[in-house]
Design a protein around this motif. Structure first.
Motif, PDB file in Angstrom:
ATOM      1  N   SER A   9       0.568  -1.207  -0.058  1.00 36.20           N
ATOM      2  CA  SER A   9       0.127   0.036  -0.085  1.00 36.20           C
ATOM      3  C   SER A   9       0.872   1.427   0.026  1.00 36.20           C
ATOM      4  O   SER A   9       0.283   2.329   0.233  1.00 36.20           O
ATOM      5  CB  SER A   9      -0.853  -0.023   1.077  1.00 36.20           C
ATOM      6  OG  SER A   9      -1.913  -1.072   0.971  1.00 36.20           O
ATOM      7  N   HIS A  10       2.167   1.017  -0.050  1.00 37.21           N
ATOM      8  CA  HIS A  10       3.225   2.175   0.157  1.00 37.21           C
ATOM      9  C   HIS A  10       3.378   2.945  -1.435  1.00 37.21           C
ATOM     10  O   HIS A  10       3.672   2.066  -2.284  1.00 37.21           O
ATOM     11  CB  HIS A  10       4.354   1.638   0.753  1.00 37.21           C
ATOM     12  CG  HIS A  10       5.592   2.806   0.883  1.00 37.21           C
ATOM     13  ND1 HIS A  10       5.193   3.729   2.017  1.00 37.21           N
ATOM     14  CD2 HIS A  10       6.490   3.312   0.549  1.00 37.21           C
ATOM     15  CE1 HIS A  10       6.134   4.559   2.108  1.00 37.21           C
ATOM     16  NE2 HIS A  10       6.979   4.620   1.144  1.00 37.21           N
ATOM     17  N   ASP A  11       3.255   4.066  -1.504  1.00 39.08           N
ATOM     18  CA  ASP A  11       3.432   4.792  -2.961  1.00 39.08           C
ATOM     19  C   ASP A  11       4.784   5.720  -2.864  1.00 39.08           C
ATOM     20  O   ASP A  11       4.595   6.468  -3.885  1.00 39.08           O
ATOM     21  CB  ASP A  11       2.175   5.489  -3.364  1.00 39.08           C
ATOM     22  CG  ASP A  11       1.649   6.556  -2.463  1.00 39.08           C
ATOM     23  OD1 ASP A  11       2.401   6.766  -1.433  1.00 39.08           O
ATOM     24  OD2 ASP A  11       0.815   7.117  -2.897  1.00 39.08           O
ATOM     25  N   GLU A  12       5.228   6.179  -1.877  1.00 41.99           N
ATOM     26  CA  GLU A  12       6.508   7.041  -1.650  1.00 41.99           C
ATOM     27  C   GLU A  12       7.643   6.391  -1.773  1.00 41.99           C
ATOM     28  O   GLU A  12       8.060   5.493  -1.033  1.00 41.99           O
ATOM     29  CB  GLU A  12       6.209   8.089  -0.597  1.00 41.99           C
ATOM     30  CG  GLU A  12       4.902   8.630  -0.420  1.00 41.99           C
ATOM     31  CD  GLU A  12       4.710   9.662  -1.419  1.00 41.99           C
ATOM     32  OE1 GLU A  12       5.684  10.266  -1.976  1.00 41.99           O
ATOM     33  OE2 GLU A  12       3.759  10.022  -1.628  1.00 41.99           O
ATOM     34  N   LYS A  19       6.938   8.192  -7.044  1.00 43.46           N
ATOM     35  CA  LYS A  19       5.909   7.545  -6.761  1.00 43.46           C
ATOM     36  C   LYS A  19       6.614   5.904  -6.991  1.00 43.46           C
ATOM     37  O   LYS A  19       7.289   5.873  -7.830  1.00 43.46           O
ATOM     38  CB  LYS A  19       4.855   7.780  -7.447  1.00 43.46           C
ATOM     39  CG  LYS A  19       4.042   8.862  -7.271  1.00 43.46           C
ATOM     40  CD  LYS A  19       3.469   8.971  -5.784  1.00 43.46           C
ATOM     41  CE  LYS A  19       2.679   9.994  -5.407  1.00 43.46           C
ATOM     42  NZ  LYS A  19       2.302  10.173  -3.954  1.00 43.46           N
ATOM     43  N   THR A  20       6.054   5.140  -5.972  1.00 44.52           N
ATOM     44  CA  THR A  20       6.442   3.728  -6.157  1.00 44.52           C
ATOM     45  C   THR A  20       5.036   2.858  -6.038  1.00 44.52           C
ATOM     46  O   THR A  20       4.037   3.439  -5.613  1.00 44.52           O
ATOM     47  CB  THR A  20       7.559   3.334  -5.454  1.00 44.52           C
ATOM     48  OG1 THR A  20       8.051   1.933  -5.700  1.00 44.52           O
ATOM     49  CG2 THR A  20       7.167   3.377  -3.881  1.00 44.52           C
ATOM     50  N   GLY A  21       5.386   1.583  -5.542  1.00 47.44           N
ATOM     51  CA  GLY A  21       4.124   0.610  -5.416  1.00 47.44           C
ATOM     52  C   GLY A  21       4.539  -0.749  -5.749  1.00 47.44           C
ATOM     53  O   GLY A  21       5.581  -0.996  -5.612  1.00 47.44           O
ATOM     54  N   PRO A  52      -1.307   1.122  -4.885  1.00 46.25           N
ATOM     55  CA  PRO A  52      -0.563   2.018  -5.743  1.00 46.25           C
ATOM     56  C   PRO A  52       0.305   0.997  -6.962  1.00 46.25           C
ATOM     57  O   PRO A  52       1.036  -0.046  -6.391  1.00 46.25           O
ATOM     58  CB  PRO A  52       0.402   2.813  -4.768  1.00 46.25           C
ATOM     59  CG  PRO A  52       0.847   1.957  -3.520  1.00 46.25           C
ATOM     60  CD  PRO A  52      -0.543   1.372  -3.315  1.00 46.25           C
ATOM     61  N   ASP A  54       3.531   0.804  -9.183  1.00 43.34           N
ATOM     62  CA  ASP A  54       4.769   1.835  -9.452  1.00 43.34           C
ATOM     63  C   ASP A  54       4.537   2.466 -10.888  1.00 43.34           C
ATOM     64  O   ASP A  54       4.524   1.384 -11.975  1.00 43.34           O
ATOM     65  CB  ASP A  54       6.070   0.890  -9.578  1.00 43.34           C
ATOM     66  CG  ASP A  54       7.251   1.628  -9.517  1.00 43.34           C
ATOM     67  OD1 ASP A  54       7.363   2.404 -10.491  1.00 43.34           O
ATOM     68  OD2 ASP A  54       8.287   1.376  -8.802  1.00 43.34           O
ATOM     69  N   GLY A 104       7.617  -0.630  -3.110  1.00 42.22           N
ATOM     70  CA  GLY A 104       6.690  -0.369  -1.886  1.00 42.22           C
ATOM     71  C   GLY A 104       7.102  -1.246  -0.735  1.00 42.22           C
ATOM     72  O   GLY A 104       6.965  -0.564   0.209  1.00 42.22           O
TER      73      GLY A 104
END
Length: 230
Positions: A9-12, A19-21, A52, A54, A104
């Protein structure tokens, strides 16, 4: 055969402002290998809902037949829009768990108590877990019943230091997958950068990079087949 796929769920991407994912190929290739084998697939993520993507994984140079098929697949995209909240998932409901990578997971799933418990409970129940690319990094805090690191003495692979250097993120990621698996006592091995390389140790399957996604899923299907006929 029911398989749970766990996404970030991580996008930074650290403090870069980028952005990532999750990495699309690492979801799409296993998704279709598992579907072809007759699996019912459920998607989950720490926050639930749409995880998210990537954005680099959807650039033309990263697209594959599987990613294009996934994006045109109404059933698949609907499942992606409504992933379950990981903390609500009961491991007993599934025959196996698969973790796609992307950067992410190094920030959220690697530290997520629900993810750690899911892996411990799944393996403890005699069911397999497969992880590809950066996802083997989520094993960093997973332990055996005696409290020792899960990967200690196990044959594992994951995204290499040289591959991380190749994408220019060595100083951005919270830890390097190769170094972390070695630090936890894993018997780490690797193939050529960007080529498919998969390692199986009992119920644990790990793949090195995006190109390893399909092979890792095939290894999981084979393992489930062995268990079904045992």
């Amino acid at each position: 055969m029911k398989v749970l796929i766990v996404l970030t769920s991580h996008d930074e991407l650290g403090s870069t402002g980028r952005k990532t994912g999750f990495w699309l190929e690492e979801l799409a290739a296993p998704y279709y290998r598992l579907k072809q084998a007759g699996a019912t697939i459920t998607l989950a993520s720490p926050k639930g809902g749409r995880p998210p993507l990537d954005p680099k994984s959807n650039e033309p140079g990263s697209q594959t037949d599987d990613t294009r098929r996934f994006e045109a697949d109404a059933e698949a995209t609907a499942a992606l829009e409504s992933t379950l909240v990981l903390g609500t998932v009961d491991p007993a409901d599934y025959d196996a768990v698969f973790y796609p990578g992307g950067h992410g997971p190094l920030w959220d799933l690697a530290e997520d108590a629900d993810s750690i418990k899911l892996i411990e409970d799944t393996l403890g129940s005699g069911k397999p877990v497969a992880l590809v690319c950066h996802a083997p990094g989520v094993l960093r805090h997973v332990t055996n019943p005696d409290g020792s690191p899960l990967v200690t003495g196990r044959s594992v692979t994951g995204f290499t230091n040289s591959e991380e250097e190749g994408v220019g993120l060595t100083e951005v990621v919270p830890f390097l997958v190769e170094d972390e698996l070695k630090a936890k006592g894993g018997d780490y091995s690797k193939g050529a950068d960007w080529g498919s390389y998969v390692v199986r140790d009992g119920l644990l399957i790990t793949g090195q990079n995006p190109a390893s996604s399909a092979e890792a899923a095939d290894a999981l299907v084979a393992l489930l087949g062995e268990r079904a006929t045992a």
